[in-house]
Motif scaffolding. Structure first.
Motif, PDB file in Angstrom:
ATOM      1  N   UNK A 192       0.811  -1.222   0.000  1.00 19.81           N
ATOM      2  CA  UNK A 192       0.000   0.000   0.000  1.00 19.81           C
ATOM      3  C   UNK A 192       0.846   1.275   0.000  1.00 19.81           C
ATOM      4  N   UNK A 193       2.142   1.154  -0.154  1.00 21.33           N
ATOM      5  CA  UNK A 193       3.000   2.338  -0.216  1.00 21.33           C
ATOM      6  C   UNK A 193       2.993   2.937  -1.605  1.00 21.33           C
ATOM      7  N   UNK A 194       1.821   3.368  -2.057  1.00 23.95           N
ATOM      8  CA  UNK A 194       1.630   3.781  -3.452  1.00 23.95           C
ATOM      9  C   UNK A 194       1.366   5.282  -3.575  1.00 23.95           C
ATOM     10  N   UNK A 195       1.282   5.734  -4.829  1.00 18.97           N
ATOM     11  CA  UNK A 195       1.021   7.145  -5.109  1.00 18.97           C
ATOM     12  C   UNK A 195      -0.408   7.542  -4.760  1.00 18.97           C
ATOM     13  N   UNK A 196      -1.292   6.572  -4.685  1.00 22.18           N
ATOM     14  CA  UNK A 196      -2.661   6.798  -4.216  1.00 22.18           C
ATOM     15  C   UNK A 196      -3.137   5.531  -3.526  1.00 22.18           C
ATOM     16  N   UNK A 197      -3.870   5.690  -2.430  1.00 20.40           N
ATOM     17  CA  UNK A 197      -4.452   4.555  -1.710  1.00 20.40           C
ATOM     18  C   UNK A 197      -5.962   4.749  -1.688  1.00 20.40           C
ATOM     19  N   UNK A 198      -6.668   3.846  -2.349  1.00 19.54           N
ATOM     20  CA  UNK A 198      -8.120   3.865  -2.410  1.00 19.54           C
ATOM     21  C   UNK A 198      -8.657   2.711  -1.562  1.00 19.54           C
ATOM     22  N   UNK A 199      -9.910   2.784  -1.176  1.00 20.65           N
ATOM     23  CA  UNK A 199     -10.485   1.717  -0.356  1.00 20.65           C
ATOM     24  C   UNK A 199     -11.961   1.579  -0.651  1.00 20.65           C
ATOM     25  N   UNK A 200     -12.409   0.342  -0.797  1.00 19.21           N
ATOM     26  CA  UNK A 200     -13.837   0.092  -0.923  1.00 19.21           C
ATOM     27  C   UNK A 200     -14.536   0.586   0.346  1.00 19.21           C
ATOM     28  N   UNK A 201     -15.752   1.031   0.190  1.00 21.45           N
ATOM     29  CA  UNK A 201     -16.466   1.718   1.263  1.00 21.45           C
ATOM     30  C   UNK A 201     -16.551   0.896   2.541  1.00 21.45           C
TER      31      UNK A 201
END
Length: 594
Positions: A192-201
């Motif tokens: 998860x050390x990425x340029x963007x971290x998204x997450x399902x609700x």
């Protein structure tokens, strides 16, 4: 079709609506996040076109991370991607899952959803392929944690996880992480050390399971709901705490009941991010990455007056007795036949053994940050950085007794936080040093540690000095929730920037170096393992023995044991560390000048 129902799904009035889910307890929301019928990574492949598996492997646990080339089509364009997904089980079809998991070979193959070193090695290779082929990396997160077994420790799982974060920090292509279900502990932070971290609700993002947190905090697993509530583990709370960039709505309801709607929502949001990254100038990628990660973490600042109330030099070093050659034996010493050993210990032998009992392996003392400053640096050459001196830990969760524990730790250790940074000299050579005291809440990795190493790294680059880090600690600090863990990729980026500037990063791995500390700075740079150190790896010995129900092998997780597994490159006694570092710096200088 056979379905699985959590207890709250059977209660009268539960409707899968947003309001019904909001009324659930925090632990029930946690259960919802890894409902066995929630779509898994392989289900989300339906979102992409021209999907092609790569790097298939039969090694144990490698199926827990799967990799695919693919394309995401949007607005008439096809964006090439490398998909790196944690597949926590064989299927989201509960009837099929029930049938498959009756086969013990399948149960072993899927390893309770916990990736092994082979799985993380596959992820690193996939990132390299994505760079060569110009593909945006998308990591899909769904794990209860990395594999806590001696087999995985033998395979160097801590260093493999660290290598994943380093690869993402240094990637020459955009990286996006999506937490689809449960993203727990080091198993999740690896990717998860990425340029963007998204997450399902309705996903969760957490440093430790509620059950384990409850066991530590309340000495019982029965208060898991309270632990979940305290730790703020839902994706919505991750967004509020600044560790998630955007939530992907589950518009019709939770994904395990409304799969198609969830997948379409995933396609739309991920597509927007891929498109935005693709349209941004490639040469600005690192600059944008630095801008994102330097904002990660929260802390307070203190004053010189407050520091004066507790600041002092604290030492764990056992000095040579003035009157004789011996010191008292520790009271619990037992020989191989379990008989008490009471005779005194020859001091010179104990010192040569790095304060470890040669009979039973008991460690008499652990050195402090102040001790390492004295051992490593020229006398009176250390000057603490004003940029880090006033940073103190912030209680963002209102965690029970955390504020009191911090006050006690400051007074006991004479330091503001577990880690201190400053400038100094080693044999006249100017360096930047970061030193840790295990006595400060176990040296646990936290937001202040992440920020201090970030700033020390910047100072090393600005002043063109080698960066020396002494690693010690028992993992990420649960008192700060997932935010403590998210600071680990931040320091990977910081250390990569130091190395890219042509400066050496030298890490001294001491007793203990586990969990978040091991997969963080403990896995980086030119590593010197301290002679006779122990408790070095990812999962602690007690955790592994409880999980497997078996005793670990002799000398497990000691420097000697790690040497036999090919993990250790260099070993030095604490009294020899200074000379070894001088040799490393001199050799680097000679190579640069030739």
């Amino acid at each position: 079709m056979k379905h699985f129902f959590l207890p709250f799904e059977k209660t009268k009035g539960f409707s899968y609506s947003a309001s019904s889910i909001e009324r659930l307890s925090e632990y029930e929301k946690y259960q919802l996040s890894f409902h066995p019928e929630r779509p898994k990574y392989l289900d989300y492949l339906a979102v992409f076109d021209n999907v092609e598996e790569c790097l298939s492997s039969d090694l144990h646990g490698s199926c827990l991370i799967q990799t695919h080339r693919g394309e995401l089509r949007r607005n008439g364009a096809a964006w090439p991607v490398m998909l790196i997904g944690q597949q926590s089980g064989p299927t989201s079809d509960f009837g099929e899952l029930t049938r498959i998991m009756q086969d013990q070979a399948e149960v072993k193959k899927w390893n309770h959803g916990m990736p092994t070193p082979a799985a993380y090695a596959k992820a690193v290779e996939a990132i390299a392929i994505a760079e060569r082929e110009g593909r945006t990396v998308i990591t899909v997160i769904d794990t209860a944690g990395a594999d806590p077994t001696e087999e995985s420790e033998t395979g160097g799982i801590a260093w493999k996880i660290g290598r994943c974060m380093q690869a993402l920090a240094e990637a020459t292509v955009p990286t996006i992480s999506v937490i689809i279900n449960r993203g727990c502990s080091g198993g999740a932070i690896a990717l998860t050390g990425c340029d963007a971290v998204l997450a399902m609700e309705y996903s969760t993002y957490l440093v430790i399971s509620p059950e384990a947190c409850s066991s530590i905090l309340f000495r019982t697993r029965d208060k898991a709901n309270l632990a979940a509530e305290i730790s703020q583990i839902t994706s919505k709370e991750g967004l509020n705490n600044g560790i998630v960039d955007e939530l992907i709505p589950e518009p019709a309801g939770p994904a395990h009941r409304f799969k198609n709607e969830a997948l379409e929502s995933f396609r739309e949001v991920v597509g927007l991010w891929i498109e935005a990254f693709a349209k941004a100038p490639a040469e600005s990628l690192q600059e944008r990455r630095i801008e994102r990660w330097q904002k990660i973490g929260q802390w307070e600042t203190t004053t010189e007056e407050a520091i004066a109330c507790y600041e002092k030099r604290v030492s764990g070093f056992i000095a040579k007795p003035e009157e004789n050659l011996f010191i008292p034996r520790h009271k619990r010493c037992r020989n191989g036949e379990k008989r008490p050993v009471v005779d005194p210990v020859l001091y010179s032998k104990l010192l040569a053994n790095n304060f470890v009992c040669c009979i039973c392996g008991f460690r008499y003392t652990r050195l402090t940050a102040h001790d390492y400053i004295d051992l490593l640096l020229d006398e009176n050459s250390f000057a603490e950085h004003t940029e880090t001196r006033y940073i103190v830990d912030r209680d963002i969760l209102g965690f029970p007794e955390y504020a009191d524990k911090l006050r006690e730790a400051r007074e006991k250790n004479g330091m503001t936080t577990a880690l201190i940074t400053g400038d100094g000299k080693i044999d006249g050579k100017e360096v930047v040093l970061c030193a840790t005291s295990f006595g400060f809440l176990g040296g646990s990795f936290c937001m202040s540690t992440g920020e201090k190493i970030w700033r020390a790294s910047r100072i090393a680059i600005e002043k063109r000095r080698p960066l020396i880090i002494q690693a010690a600690g028992g993992g990420a600090r649960m008192h700060e929730g997932c935010s403590s863990m998210v600071s680990i990729p931040k320091i990977h980026l910081a250390l990569s920037l130091v190395e890219q500037a042509g400066l050496p990063v030298i890490t001294i791995v001491t007793d203990p170096t586990l969990g978040g500390v091991a997969i963080g700075f403990g896995s980086r740079g030119i590593r010197i393992f301290e002679h006779n150190a122990g408790n070095i790896g990812f999962s602690g010995k007690r955790v592994i023995e409880q999980y497997t129900g078996k005793k670990t092998s002799k000398e497990f997780q000691t420097t000697n044991w790690l040497q036999t597994k090919g993990i250790v490159d260099m070993v030095a006694h604490p009294l020899e560390l200074k000379n070894r570092i001088v040799e490393i710096i001199d050799n680097r200088t000679q190579r640069r000048n030739t």
